[in-house]
Design a protein around this motif. Sequence first.
Motif, PDB file in Angstrom:
ATOM      1  N   THR A   1       0.813  -1.221   0.000  1.00  0.00           N
ATOM      2  CA  THR A   1       0.000   0.000   0.000  1.00  0.00           C
ATOM      3  C   THR A   1       0.842   1.264   0.000  1.00  0.00           C
ATOM      4  N   GLY A   2       2.137   1.140  -0.270  1.00  0.00           N
ATOM      5  CA  GLY A   2       3.000   2.320  -0.309  1.00  0.00           C
ATOM      6  C   GLY A   2       3.168   2.993   1.029  1.00  0.00           C
ATOM      7  N   GLY A   3       3.078   2.217   2.105  1.00  0.00           N
ATOM      8  CA  GLY A   3       3.244   2.745   3.450  1.00  0.00           C
ATOM      9  C   GLY A   3       1.974   3.284   4.071  1.00  0.00           C
ATOM     10  N   ARG A   4       0.896   3.354   3.307  1.00  0.00           N
ATOM     11  CA  ARG A   4      -0.339   3.957   3.797  1.00  0.00           C
ATOM     12  C   ARG A   4      -1.130   3.035   4.710  1.00  0.00           C
ATOM     13  N   GLY A   5      -1.230   1.754   4.359  1.00  0.00           N
ATOM     14  CA  GLY A   5      -2.076   0.820   5.086  1.00  0.00           C
ATOM     15  C   GLY A   5      -3.416   0.629   4.396  1.00  0.00           C
ATOM     16  N   VAL A   6      -4.195  -0.303   4.892  1.00  0.00           N
ATOM     17  CA  VAL A   6      -5.464  -0.666   4.265  1.00  0.00           C
ATOM     18  C   VAL A   6      -6.629   0.116   4.883  1.00  0.00           C
ATOM     19  N   ASP A   7      -7.744   0.139   4.139  1.00  0.00           N
ATOM     20  CA  ASP A   7      -8.930   0.860   4.598  1.00  0.00           C
ATOM     21  C   ASP A   7      -9.864  -0.013   5.421  1.00  0.00           C
ATOM     22  N   HIS A   8      -9.880  -1.316   5.130  1.00  0.00           N
ATOM     23  CA  HIS A   8     -10.754  -2.259   5.838  1.00  0.00           C
ATOM     24  C   HIS A   8      -9.969  -3.533   6.132  1.00  0.00           C
ATOM     25  N   VAL A   9     -10.187  -4.098   7.315  1.00  0.00           N
ATOM     26  CA  VAL A   9      -9.616  -5.394   7.678  1.00  0.00           C
ATOM     27  C   VAL A   9     -10.743  -6.329   8.069  1.00  0.00           C
ATOM     28  N   ILE A  10     -10.781  -7.503   7.443  1.00  0.00           N
ATOM     29  CA  ILE A  10     -11.684  -8.569   7.876  1.00  0.00           C
ATOM     30  C   ILE A  10     -10.907  -9.392   8.890  1.00  0.00           C
ATOM     31  N   GLU A  11     -11.120  -9.115  10.162  1.00  0.00           N
ATOM     32  CA  GLU A  11     -10.310  -9.643  11.255  1.00  0.00           C
ATOM     33  C   GLU A  11     -10.987 -10.877  11.862  1.00  0.00           C
ATOM     34  N   VAL A  12     -10.508 -12.059  11.478  1.00  0.00           N
ATOM     35  CA  VAL A  12     -11.082 -13.314  11.961  1.00  0.00           C
ATOM     36  C   VAL A  12     -10.167 -14.030  12.950  1.00  0.00           C
ATOM     37  N   GLY A  13      -8.985 -13.488  13.178  1.00  0.00           N
ATOM     38  CA  GLY A  13      -8.037 -14.136  14.080  1.00  0.00           C
ATOM     39  C   GLY A  13      -8.274 -13.809  15.534  1.00  0.00           C
ATOM     40  N   GLY A  14      -8.505 -12.529  15.822  1.00  0.00           N
ATOM     41  CA  GLY A  14      -8.751 -12.120  17.200  1.00  0.00           C
ATOM     42  C   GLY A  14      -7.474 -11.801  17.945  1.00  0.00           C
ATOM     43  N   MET A  15      -7.318 -12.378  19.105  1.00  0.00           N
ATOM     44  CA  MET A  15      -6.219 -12.046  20.004  1.00  0.00           C
ATOM     45  C   MET A  15      -4.853 -12.188  19.339  1.00  0.00           C
ATOM     46  N   GLY A  16      -4.698 -13.206  18.505  1.00  0.00           N
ATOM     47  CA  GLY A  16      -3.396 -13.491  17.930  1.00  0.00           C
ATOM     48  C   GLY A  16      -3.021 -12.640  16.735  1.00  0.00           C
ATOM     49  N   THR A  17      -3.974 -11.944  16.129  1.00  0.00           N
ATOM     50  CA  THR A  17      -3.701 -11.193  14.901  1.00  0.00           C
ATOM     51  C   THR A  17      -4.087  -9.724  14.966  1.00  0.00           C
TER      52      THR A  17
ATOM     53  N   HIS B   1     -12.975  -4.870  11.167  1.00  0.00           N
ATOM     54  CA  HIS B   1     -14.220  -5.579  11.416  1.00  0.00           C
ATOM     55  C   HIS B   1     -13.915  -6.866  12.178  1.00  0.00           C
ATOM     56  N   LEU B   2     -14.300  -6.906  13.446  1.00  0.00           N
ATOM     57  CA  LEU B   2     -13.982  -8.021  14.339  1.00  0.00           C
ATOM     58  C   LEU B   2     -15.032  -9.102  14.178  1.00  0.00           C
ATOM     59  N   ILE B   3     -14.611 -10.251  13.621  1.00  0.00           N
ATOM     60  CA  ILE B   3     -15.563 -11.297  13.264  1.00  0.00           C
ATOM     61  C   ILE B   3     -15.247 -12.626  13.948  1.00  0.00           C
ATOM     62  N   GLY B   4     -13.969 -12.941  14.140  1.00  0.00           N
ATOM     63  CA  GLY B   4     -13.610 -14.255  14.673  1.00  0.00           C
ATOM     64  C   GLY B   4     -12.530 -14.182  15.731  1.00  0.00           C
ATOM     65  N   PHE B   5     -12.204 -15.357  16.260  1.00  0.00           N
ATOM     66  CA  PHE B   5     -11.193 -15.451  17.320  1.00  0.00           C
ATOM     67  C   PHE B   5     -10.448 -16.772  17.176  1.00  0.00           C
ATOM     68  N   LEU B   6      -9.917 -17.004  15.968  1.00  0.00           N
ATOM     69  CA  LEU B   6      -9.302 -18.288  15.643  1.00  0.00           C
ATOM     70  C   LEU B   6      -7.840 -18.379  16.075  1.00  0.00           C
ATOM     71  N   ALA B   7      -7.159 -17.241  16.226  1.00  0.00           N
ATOM     72  CA  ALA B   7      -5.727 -17.246  16.538  1.00  0.00           C
ATOM     73  C   ALA B   7      -5.505 -16.908  18.008  1.00  0.00           C
ATOM     74  N   GLU B   8      -4.771 -17.763  18.700  1.00  0.00           N
ATOM     75  CA  GLU B   8      -4.499 -17.536  20.114  1.00  0.00           C
ATOM     76  C   GLU B   8      -3.416 -16.467  20.278  1.00  0.00           C
ATOM     77  N   GLY B   9      -3.456 -15.782  21.401  1.00  0.00           N
ATOM     78  CA  GLY B   9      -2.458 -14.761  21.678  1.00  0.00           C
ATOM     79  C   GLY B   9      -2.916 -13.870  22.805  1.00  0.00           C
ATOM     80  N   GLN B  10      -2.096 -12.870  23.104  1.00  0.00           N
ATOM     81  CA  GLN B  10      -2.416 -11.907  24.154  1.00  0.00           C
ATOM     82  C   GLN B  10      -2.301 -10.502  23.583  1.00  0.00           C
TER      83      GLN B  10
END
Length: 346
Positions: free
Chosen positions: A233-249, A264-273
């Motif tokens: 993205t040329g250093g800018r970053g994205v406009d939308h994230v489909i976030e299905v990982g949760g804590m780990g991502t 957009h917080l949808i899932g919690f598949l990735a473990e983490g803190q």
Amino acid sequence: MSLPTTQKQYVFPDFNGFRNLTLRDAPVVAPVRDEVLVRVHAVSLNYRDILVSNGTYPRPVKNTPLVPCADMAGEVVAVGPDAGSWKAGDRVIASPTPSFTAGTFRDAAPVADYGAAQEGVLTEYKIAPAHSLVAIPEHLSYEEASTLPAAPLTSYNALFSGLEPLKPGDFVLTLGTGGVSISAAQLALAAGAKVILTSSSEKKLEVARQLGVQYTINYKESPEWHEEVLKITGGRGVDHVIEVGGMGTLLSSIKSSAIGAKIHLIGFLAEGQLSSEVLFETIVKTLTLRGILIGSIAQLREMMRIVESAKIKPVVDKVFTFDKAVEAFEHLEKHLFMGKVVVRVS
């Protein structure tokens, strides 16, 4: 045509895991008032079905025995006197939350979902309210259509609802290749967005590229994958994230985001803190973190117009026969699939 008097259906006899899934006989009930009787042809599975099976689903669940699953496609076989224009032979999908007609969860009546708060659809026949049914586009099979009620609807809710819906030219980041992530990529591409998709499998990334995804990242090869997102993205970053990982991502998703982006917080598949950096970055970047849970029947109809006009073909990983339903759940549990896992009922 006379209706059968009995049908086969699966139930969870308890909440000790899907391997206890049991086939039983049940009566077929004729529709009354605004009800429609649907002969179920295909059912697609969601990860939440595993959570229901083992008693860890965080939303209301009725007592056992419970017919599982929320997503189905089938054929109308009988209609009640107030069922509107539906007729025998119509191909339909059913909203997994038949009381959630429009608006938000806050505005809606209590939202009871199939396969949890009320009986599900892993059955040969299902009674559904007429208003909760949506016609299947001609270009889709029953197996493909069965994947539409939950995962793509969730993706549509994320990308096209809220304060700043997706615009052509926006960057969308989708994590992984499950049903929500793949459908989000397909819907975003249909809307003219640029999609970045992550996976640890080169084979799955190649399939994503064949679907039209412009940018792919192997997160096993690039564990700091947010750095790859920023390069794209040329250093800018994205406009939308489909976030299905949760804590780990979540932290990496935040680092991948542009100023003012929507996660957009949808899932919690990735473990983490989570660390305090999550809060700091969210404030500094003025990000919006929005919880997404399914969508309304009105949104389902809106989404279906995109599916039909863009001729979107859902990605079906594998189809199991009705007698192999437990094997379908096992395939889902392994997380090795891409897109959706489907059970062919009839």
